[in-house]
Scaffold this active site. Structure first.
Site, PDB file in Angstrom:
ATOM      1  NE  ARG A 261      -5.317  -1.470   9.403  1.00 27.48           N
ATOM      2  CZ  ARG A 261      -4.163  -1.080   8.865  1.00 27.48           C
ATOM      3  NH1 ARG A 261      -3.995   0.146   8.467  1.00 27.48           N
ATOM      4  NH2 ARG A 261      -3.195  -1.937   8.729  1.00 27.48           N
TER       5      ARG A 261
ATOM      6  NE  ARG B 225       1.408  -5.452  10.787  1.00 26.63           N
ATOM      7  CZ  ARG B 225       2.573  -5.291  10.150  1.00 26.63           C
ATOM      8  NH1 ARG B 225       3.670  -5.875  10.620  1.00 26.63           N
ATOM      9  NH2 ARG B 225       2.633  -4.571   9.063  1.00 26.63           N
TER      10      ARG B 225
ATOM     11  CE  LYS C  27      -2.037  -1.225   3.896  1.00 21.81           C
ATOM     12  NZ  LYS C  27      -1.456  -2.546   4.119  1.00 21.81           N
TER      13      LYS C  27
ATOM     14  NE  ARG D 235       7.489  -2.825   6.452  1.00 20.08           N
ATOM     15  CZ  ARG D 235       6.168  -2.719   6.484  1.00 20.08           C
ATOM     16  NH1 ARG D 235       5.533  -2.050   5.548  1.00 20.08           N
ATOM     17  NH2 ARG D 235       5.482  -3.279   7.451  1.00 20.08           N
TER      18      ARG D 235
ATOM     19  NE  ARG E   3       5.451  -0.836  10.261  1.00 22.03           N
ATOM     20  CZ  ARG E   3       4.388  -0.853   9.453  1.00 22.03           C
ATOM     21  NH1 ARG E   3       4.423  -0.203   8.307  1.00 22.03           N
ATOM     22  NH2 ARG E   3       3.294  -1.511   9.779  1.00 22.03           N
TER      23      ARG E   3
END
Ligand code: AP5
Ligand code: MG
Length: 207
Positions: A85, A166, A14, A120, A155
């Site tokens: 969400r 998640r 995203k 990431r 993160r």
């Protein structure tokens, strides 16, 4: 110009697509996750929720979103990344802003998402996002940003364990939102994997 929503599971791209689209169309990128993380005075209970991979209370999110949408810079169009969400947020958004033009759903297999989350790394200064496990997205030097030479960081919610939570939250709470926009005939599903192919497909949809 257009107002867009990007809906997708964690790690689907995203943020990556939003940045590319904002550059091309001069839109404003509104990432609720980034807004939350950038608050230096974020209270401990919110930090804990993010760390656990559960959603923050809707009233806090609406407050954040309304403040952002009140700024003048959104007049040329914006991309909502990470909002709505859940169904309550989708319904509430209708009372804040009416003109959502297109909703893009990025469909990515769970195994691929795991890889993207684990690899990431993000620049602590300019926010550029890399991936140490994907050749095309690797920085030249392991933990240094190619653009501004600052340190790359992970993160706090990018572990396999938190990813599972998640992902579960996404399936239970966010997936029903797709049906909401399908009924409004605003939903476009993209199930490509290559970053540039996805981008080209979104550009085609926007035309
Ligand atoms: P948020 O920050 O929105 O996290 P998320 O939804 O889990 O999504 P990510 O940011 O992890 O993934 P992304 O889709 O942006 O992928 P990216 O482009 O970085 O939310 C975090 C938390 O905040 C939530 O858990 C919640 O607690 C809270 N929150 C946020 N919004 C909320 C709301 N509305 N209500 C309540 N709570 C809220 O890409 C991922 C990686 O893959 C990168 O390394 C990238 O380089 C790589 N990559 C990207 N595209 C590709 C590709 N096509 N192929 C290969 N690799 C790719
Ligand atoms: Mg993101």
């Amino acid at each position: 110009m257009k107002n867009l929503i990007l809906i997708a599971p964690p790690g689907a791209g995203k943020g990556t697509q939003a940045k590319m689209l904002c550059k091309k169309y001069n839109l404003v990128h509104i990432s609720i996750g980034d807004l939350l993380r950038s608050q230096t005075d974020l209270n401990e209970s919110l930090k804990e929720k993010i760390k656990k991979g559960v959603l923050i209370d809707d009233n806090i999110i609406f407050e954040l979103l309304k403040n952002r949408l009140n700024k003048d810079d959104i007049k040329n169009g914006f991309i909502l990344d990470g909002f709505p969400r859940n169904l309550n947020q989708a319904i509430g958004l209708e009372n804040i802003i009416k003109n959502i033009d297109v909703v893009i759903y990025l469909e990515v297999p769970k195994k691929e998402l795991e890889n993207r989350i684990i690899g990431r790394i993000i620049c602590s200064n300019c926010g550029h996002v890399y991936n140490s496990l994907i050749e095309k997205l690797r920085p030249t030097n392991n933990d240094i940003c190619d653009i501004c030479n600052s340190k790359l960081e992970k993160r706090i919610d990018d572990t396999l364990e938190v990813f599972e939570k998640r992902y579960d939250t996404y399936i239970k709470e966010t997936q029903p939102v797709l049906e909401f926009y399908k009924k409004q005939e605003k939903l476009y599903t993209i199930n490509l994997l290559d970053k540039d192919e996805i981008f080209n497909e979104i550009v085609r949809i926007l035309k």
